[in-house]
Design a protein around this motif. Structure first.
Motif, PDB file in Angstrom:
ATOM      1  N   THR A  30       0.859  -1.183   0.000  1.00  0.00           N
ATOM      2  CA  THR A  30       0.000   0.000   0.000  1.00  0.00           C
ATOM      3  C   THR A  30       0.893   1.230   0.000  1.00  0.00           C
ATOM      4  O   THR A  30       2.096   1.139   0.261  1.00  0.00           O
ATOM      5  CB  THR A  30      -0.927   0.065   1.236  1.00  0.00           C
ATOM      6  OG1 THR A  30      -0.127   0.136   2.427  1.00  0.00           O
ATOM      7  CG2 THR A  30      -1.856  -1.138   1.300  1.00  0.00           C
ATOM      8  N   ALA A  31       0.309   2.381  -0.286  1.00  0.00           N
ATOM      9  CA  ALA A  31       1.040   3.644  -0.228  1.00  0.00           C
ATOM     10  C   ALA A  31       0.704   4.341   1.086  1.00  0.00           C
ATOM     11  O   ALA A  31      -0.467   4.577   1.391  1.00  0.00           O
ATOM     12  CB  ALA A  31       0.674   4.535  -1.405  1.00  0.00           C
ATOM     13  N   VAL A  32       1.725   4.643   1.859  1.00  0.00           N
ATOM     14  CA  VAL A  32       1.556   5.321   3.144  1.00  0.00           C
ATOM     15  C   VAL A  32       1.682   6.822   2.895  1.00  0.00           C
ATOM     16  O   VAL A  32       2.735   7.301   2.474  1.00  0.00           O
ATOM     17  CB  VAL A  32       2.611   4.846   4.155  1.00  0.00           C
ATOM     18  CG1 VAL A  32       2.415   5.550   5.494  1.00  0.00           C
ATOM     19  CG2 VAL A  32       2.537   3.329   4.324  1.00  0.00           C
ATOM     20  N   VAL A  33       0.606   7.551   3.154  1.00  0.00           N
ATOM     21  CA  VAL A  33       0.551   8.983   2.842  1.00  0.00           C
ATOM     22  C   VAL A  33       0.546   9.789   4.139  1.00  0.00           C
ATOM     23  O   VAL A  33      -0.175   9.469   5.089  1.00  0.00           O
ATOM     24  CB  VAL A  33      -0.709   9.313   2.012  1.00  0.00           C
ATOM     25  CG1 VAL A  33      -0.777  10.805   1.698  1.00  0.00           C
ATOM     26  CG2 VAL A  33      -0.717   8.501   0.719  1.00  0.00           C
ATOM     27  N   TYR A  34       1.348  10.845   4.154  1.00  0.00           N
ATOM     28  CA  TYR A  34       1.440  11.732   5.316  1.00  0.00           C
ATOM     29  C   TYR A  34       0.527  12.935   5.099  1.00  0.00           C
ATOM     30  O   TYR A  34       0.563  13.567   4.041  1.00  0.00           O
ATOM     31  CB  TYR A  34       2.887  12.177   5.520  1.00  0.00           C
ATOM     32  CG  TYR A  34       3.794  11.030   5.911  1.00  0.00           C
ATOM     33  CD1 TYR A  34       4.139  10.814   7.240  1.00  0.00           C
ATOM     34  CD2 TYR A  34       4.280  10.140   4.956  1.00  0.00           C
ATOM     35  CE1 TYR A  34       4.948   9.753   7.608  1.00  0.00           C
ATOM     36  CE2 TYR A  34       5.085   9.072   5.314  1.00  0.00           C
ATOM     37  CZ  TYR A  34       5.419   8.888   6.645  1.00  0.00           C
ATOM     38  OH  TYR A  34       6.210   7.823   7.008  1.00  0.00           O
ATOM     39  N   VAL A  35      -0.292  13.244   6.108  1.00  0.00           N
ATOM     40  CA  VAL A  35      -1.313  14.281   5.953  1.00  0.00           C
ATOM     41  C   VAL A  35      -1.340  15.211   7.164  1.00  0.00           C
ATOM     42  O   VAL A  35      -0.767  14.920   8.218  1.00  0.00           O
ATOM     43  CB  VAL A  35      -2.721  13.657   5.788  1.00  0.00           C
ATOM     44  CG1 VAL A  35      -2.773  12.744   4.572  1.00  0.00           C
ATOM     45  CG2 VAL A  35      -3.153  12.911   7.053  1.00  0.00           C
ATOM     46  N   LEU A  36      -2.037  16.317   6.984  1.00  0.00           N
ATOM     47  CA  LEU A  36      -2.445  17.163   8.101  1.00  0.00           C
ATOM     48  C   LEU A  36      -3.899  16.814   8.389  1.00  0.00           C
ATOM     49  O   LEU A  36      -4.770  17.010   7.536  1.00  0.00           O
ATOM     50  CB  LEU A  36      -2.323  18.644   7.745  1.00  0.00           C
ATOM     51  CG  LEU A  36      -2.757  19.612   8.851  1.00  0.00           C
ATOM     52  CD1 LEU A  36      -1.738  19.624   9.992  1.00  0.00           C
ATOM     53  CD2 LEU A  36      -2.954  21.027   8.298  1.00  0.00           C
ATOM     54  N   ALA A  37      -4.163  16.260   9.563  1.00  0.00           N
ATOM     55  CA  ALA A  37      -5.531  15.955   9.970  1.00  0.00           C
ATOM     56  C   ALA A  37      -6.077  17.130  10.769  1.00  0.00           C
ATOM     57  O   ALA A  37      -5.355  17.740  11.568  1.00  0.00           O
ATOM     58  CB  ALA A  37      -5.570  14.681  10.804  1.00  0.00           C
ATOM     59  N   VAL A  38      -7.351  17.444  10.558  1.00  0.00           N
ATOM     60  CA  VAL A  38      -7.954  18.647  11.143  1.00  0.00           C
ATOM     61  C   VAL A  38      -9.255  18.290  11.847  1.00  0.00           C
ATOM     62  O   VAL A  38     -10.100  17.576  11.289  1.00  0.00           O
ATOM     63  CB  VAL A  38      -8.233  19.702  10.039  1.00  0.00           C
ATOM     64  CG1 VAL A  38      -8.864  20.956  10.643  1.00  0.00           C
ATOM     65  CG2 VAL A  38      -6.957  20.047   9.288  1.00  0.00           C
ATOM     66  N   ASN A  39      -9.419  18.780  13.082  1.00  0.00           N
ATOM     67  CA  ASN A  39     -10.697  18.669  13.783  1.00  0.00           C
ATOM     68  C   ASN A  39     -11.621  19.737  13.204  1.00  0.00           C
ATOM     69  O   ASN A  39     -11.448  20.932  13.458  1.00  0.00           O
ATOM     70  CB  ASN A  39     -10.511  18.873  15.285  1.00  0.00           C
ATOM     71  CG  ASN A  39     -11.806  18.684  16.071  1.00  0.00           C
ATOM     72  OD1 ASN A  39     -12.858  19.176  15.671  1.00  0.00           O
ATOM     73  ND2 ASN A  39     -11.730  17.992  17.197  1.00  0.00           N
ATOM     74  N   THR A  40     -12.598  19.303  12.417  1.00  0.00           N
ATOM     75  CA  THR A  40     -13.431  20.249  11.678  1.00  0.00           C
ATOM     76  C   THR A  40     -14.466  20.948  12.554  1.00  0.00           C
ATOM     77  O   THR A  40     -15.126  21.886  12.097  1.00  0.00           O
ATOM     78  CB  THR A  40     -14.129  19.540  10.507  1.00  0.00           C
ATOM     79  OG1 THR A  40     -14.800  18.365  10.983  1.00  0.00           O
ATOM     80  CG2 THR A  40     -13.104  19.136   9.445  1.00  0.00           C
TER      81      THR A  40
END
Length: 235
Positions: A30-40
């Motif tokens: 699989t591709a491991v993607v780095y993100v910014l997660a946000v509490n909406t």
């Protein structure tokens, strides 16, 4: 790794994204993607940072969760991304961002901080964020447009293993369209199989700059990088 792994071409090899195929001795899983997660509930995706440089805005002070680079491989990779993208200015840029960080003891704690409202956003792995999103947390993800990392994890046959035929069956199953769909839809992982769509709600990777991070040796090696990192965060 040729002395440890036995090359094997899976049945679905022609359907795998060639950009993730790095070495014939193992298969990208699989591709491991780095993100910014946000509490909406706290910050809308429209108002949230869109680039690494946006993370340095003083208005986000104390709002961005990040694992420690001396305790997390994913946090180290995030640091390497900044150093790769911004070159000679990388350490200065990271130092400014770090003023806004809340450091956690593990990468797994970052999405929990966000879901619980202890931080309004944080740097984490996409599938970690989707675990909380699929569980009902008020969370969304952003791919930082000036440099996003998508790295493959892998599966392989061990050379001289006791059951190579069974191993080949397992690898064919792991890389089949049906299994890759399960990984995307139930776990939030990016499939390597080109006929499988991204996880539901996942942003489009084609809208950002994908980065191949430079190795730690390019920045002086692990110990030197960690020493500079501790200085950057004020320790």
């Amino acid at each position: 790794m040729s002395d440890l792994l036995e090359p094997y071409q899976v049945a679905s090899h022609d359907k795998l994204d060639p950009s993730f195929v790095r070495d014939p001795s193992w298969t990208p899983y699989t591709a491991v993607v780095y993100v910014l997660a946000v509490n909406t509930d706290m910050v809308s995706l429209e108002d949230a940072p869109k680039t690494w440089l946006d993370l340095a805005d003083p208005k986000w002070q104390g709002q961005i969760a990040s694992a420690r680079a001396d305790n997390s491989g994913s946090a180290m990779q995030q640091l390497q991304t900044v150093l790769t993208v911004y070159g000679d200015e990388g350490w200065d840029k990271y130092t400014e961002m770090a003023k806004n960080f809340i450091f956690t003891d593990s990468s797994g704690a970052v999405p929990r901080y966000i879901a619980d409202g202890e931080a309004s956003m944080g740097l984490t792995l996409e599938d970690n964020a989707f675990e909380y999103i699929n569980g009902g947390a008020p969370m969304g993800v952003i791919l930082l447009s000036d440099g996003t990392v998508a790295t493959p994890d892998g599966v392989a046959l061990v050379k001289g293993g006791p059951n190579p035929d069974g191993g080949k069956v397992f690898l064919d199953w792991a890389m089949s369209k049906s299994t890759q769909e399960l990984l995307a839809n139930e776990i939030g992982r990016r499939a390597i199989h080109t006929e499988v769509a991204p996880p539901p709600g996942a942003p489009d990777l084609t809208t950002v700059t994908l980065v191949d991070v430079k190795p730690l040796d390019d920045f002086g090696g692990t110990e030197e990088v960690l020493a500079k990192w501790r200085t950057a965060i004020g320790e």
